[in-house]
Motif scaffolding. Structure first.
Motif, mmCIF file in Angstrom:
data_model
loop_
_atom_site.group_PDB
_atom_site.id
_atom_site.type_symbol
_atom_site.label_atom_id
_atom_site.label_comp_id
_atom_site.label_asym_id
_atom_site.label_seq_id
_atom_site.Cartn_x
_atom_site.Cartn_y
_atom_site.Cartn_z
ATOM 1 N N ARG A 155 17.851 10.586 54.217
ATOM 2 C CA ARG A 155 18.701 9.816 53.308
ATOM 3 C C ARG A 155 19.386 10.782 52.349
ATOM 4 O O ARG A 155 18.758 11.728 51.860
ATOM 5 N N GLU A 156 20.659 10.540 52.078
ATOM 6 C CA GLU A 156 21.405 11.442 51.201
ATOM 7 C C GLU A 156 21.118 11.155 49.729
ATOM 8 O O GLU A 156 21.120 10.001 49.292
ATOM 9 N N PHE A 157 20.877 12.227 48.983
ATOM 10 C CA PHE A 157 20.684 12.165 47.538
ATOM 11 C C PHE A 157 21.657 13.136 46.875
ATOM 12 O O PHE A 157 22.155 14.067 47.510
ATOM 13 N N ILE A 158 21.905 12.905 45.588
ATOM 14 C CA ILE A 158 22.776 13.781 44.804
ATOM 15 C C ILE A 158 21.961 14.446 43.701
ATOM 16 O O ILE A 158 21.142 13.791 43.038
ATOM 17 N N LEU A 159 22.178 15.729 43.516
ATOM 18 C CA LEU A 159 21.533 16.426 42.404
ATOM 19 C C LEU A 159 22.245 16.033 41.109
ATOM 20 O O LEU A 159 23.433 16.302 40.940
ATOM 21 N N VAL A 160 21.504 15.373 40.205
ATOM 22 C CA VAL A 160 22.109 14.890 38.962
ATOM 23 C C VAL A 160 21.675 15.706 37.746
ATOM 24 O O VAL A 160 22.261 15.582 36.666
ATOM 25 N N LYS A 161 20.655 16.543 37.923
ATOM 26 C CA LYS A 161 20.175 17.337 36.788
ATOM 27 C C LYS A 161 19.312 18.470 37.315
ATOM 28 O O LYS A 161 18.594 18.308 38.305
ATOM 29 N N ARG A 162 19.389 19.612 36.665
ATOM 30 C CA ARG A 162 18.463 20.702 36.960
ATOM 31 C C ARG A 162 18.064 21.367 35.649
ATOM 32 O O ARG A 162 18.894 21.573 34.764
ATOM 33 N N VAL A 163 16.783 21.671 35.548
ATOM 34 C CA VAL A 163 16.234 22.226 34.309
ATOM 35 C C VAL A 163 15.437 23.478 34.641
ATOM 36 O O VAL A 163 14.531 23.446 35.487
ATOM 37 N N ASP A 164 15.770 24.570 33.982
ATOM 38 C CA ASP A 164 15.000 25.801 34.153
ATOM 39 C C ASP A 164 13.734 25.699 33.313
ATOM 40 O O ASP A 164 13.780 25.756 32.079
ATOM 41 N N GLU A 165 12.610 25.532 33.981
ATOM 42 C CA GLU A 165 11.336 25.400 33.274
ATOM 43 C C GLU A 165 10.792 26.762 32.844
ATOM 44 O O GLU A 165 10.047 26.866 31.871
ATOM 45 N N SER A 166 11.149 27.800 33.597
ATOM 46 C CA SER A 166 10.752 29.172 33.282
ATOM 47 C C SER A 166 11.708 30.097 34.015
ATOM 48 O O SER A 166 12.686 29.639 34.619
ATOM 49 N N SER A 167 11.408 31.375 34.006
ATOM 50 C CA SER A 167 12.289 32.325 34.691
ATOM 51 C C SER A 167 12.220 32.179 36.207
ATOM 52 O O SER A 167 13.116 32.647 36.916
ATOM 53 N N VAL A 168 11.172 31.514 36.715
ATOM 54 C CA VAL A 168 11.018 31.403 38.170
ATOM 55 C C VAL A 168 10.883 29.964 38.660
ATOM 56 O O VAL A 168 10.862 29.723 39.869
ATOM 57 N N ILE A 169 10.773 28.992 37.759
ATOM 58 C CA ILE A 169 10.594 27.589 38.158
ATOM 59 C C ILE A 169 11.755 26.751 37.639
ATOM 60 O O ILE A 169 12.099 26.805 36.457
#
Length: 254
Positions: A155-169
């Motif tokens: 099923r197709e989804f859209i990326l609506v938000k991205r959050v850098d939790e740390s330098s690698v996550i």
């Protein structure tokens, strides 16, 4: 159900398979990928390189043979296999490819010890296991499809938000492209992301759901792994508004 003679042959050959299990699975995977390259996206090549997948298959074959007359002992292990297969979208016809290559590998490694009777017994035993898994997986596919907000397949989804939790996550928030809602899921379940083309290769990866159920989005939190092709692709290339194909939440509960 297997006949008594077949069960006896399986039980009698378990020690030989245990002795050569790693050789059999190491022979099996190159055969499978050469004869059926269409299955490559279903296998994590990093785990192949580490040897974890061949070892897991070897242990599974030995456990199945040792418990061929007491399959109830394997119910927990079978459940985990089924959940993983459902997440990846394994299809009934793919069992034929796996079975054929597994039997070829057994014959190649055991040599003269792999008599016609032994090969016939293991072919029947594999067929029994395949039927068990196919039926269990179809039950979950149907259940996922019939849930409110659920679906079968991709099923197709859209990326609506991205959050850098740390330098690698980084956490990625996805909403359904069709706006038809989402099913409830349980703690400990995961999503399978399907990519048709990463550097010319189709890949599938499982990532744990990292937020509570009941939201209008699903979230995964991905660690950038050394030599991690999919994690690098997510971190470097997936941007707001991009579409990603997901499979329904799967996995054992915690």
């Amino acid at each position: 159900m297997l006949d008594t003679a077949t069960v006896q042959i399986i039980k009698a050959t378990v020690p030989a398979l245990q002795l050569y299990a790693n050789d059999i699975t190491s022979h099996f995977y190159p055969l499978l990928f050469a004869q059926h390259p269409e299955v490559l996206p279903y296998f994590n090549q990093t785990n192949q390189g580490k040897g974890t997948q061949p070892k897991a298959l070897a242990n599974a074959v030995i456990a199945y043979g040792a418990n061929i007359d007491a399959l109830g002992n394997l119910s927990e292990a079978v459940s985990k296999i089924v959940q993983k297969h459902v997440a990846l979208g394994i299809l009934p016809e793919q069992y034929d490819a796996v079975g054929s290559c597994l039997i070829q590998a057994i014959k190649a490694v055991l040599g003269d010890a792999a008599t016609d009777e032994v090969i016939d017994a293991w072919t029947k035993a594999y067929g029994q296991l395949a039927n068990i898994l196919i039926a269990a997986e179809e039950s979950i596919y149907t259940e996922n499809e019939q849930k409110s907000g659920g679906w079968r397949g991709e099923r197709e989804f859209i990326l609506v938000k991205r959050v850098d939790e740390s330098s690698v996550i980084t956490s990625f928030y996805f909403q359904p492209f069709d706006d038809k809602g989402l099913p409830n899921f349980e703690a400990g379940q995961f999503l399978t992301l399907v990519f048709d083309d990463i550097n010319g290769v189709s890949m599938r990866r499982n990532y744990s759901l990292s937020d509570a159920t009941g939201k209008d989005y699903v979230r995964i939190s991905v660690k950038r792994e050394p030599n991690g092709v999919v994690s690098d692709h997510l971190h470097n290339n997936i941007q707001l508004g991009d579409k990603v194909k997901l499979r329904a939440p799967s996995g054992d509960f915690t």
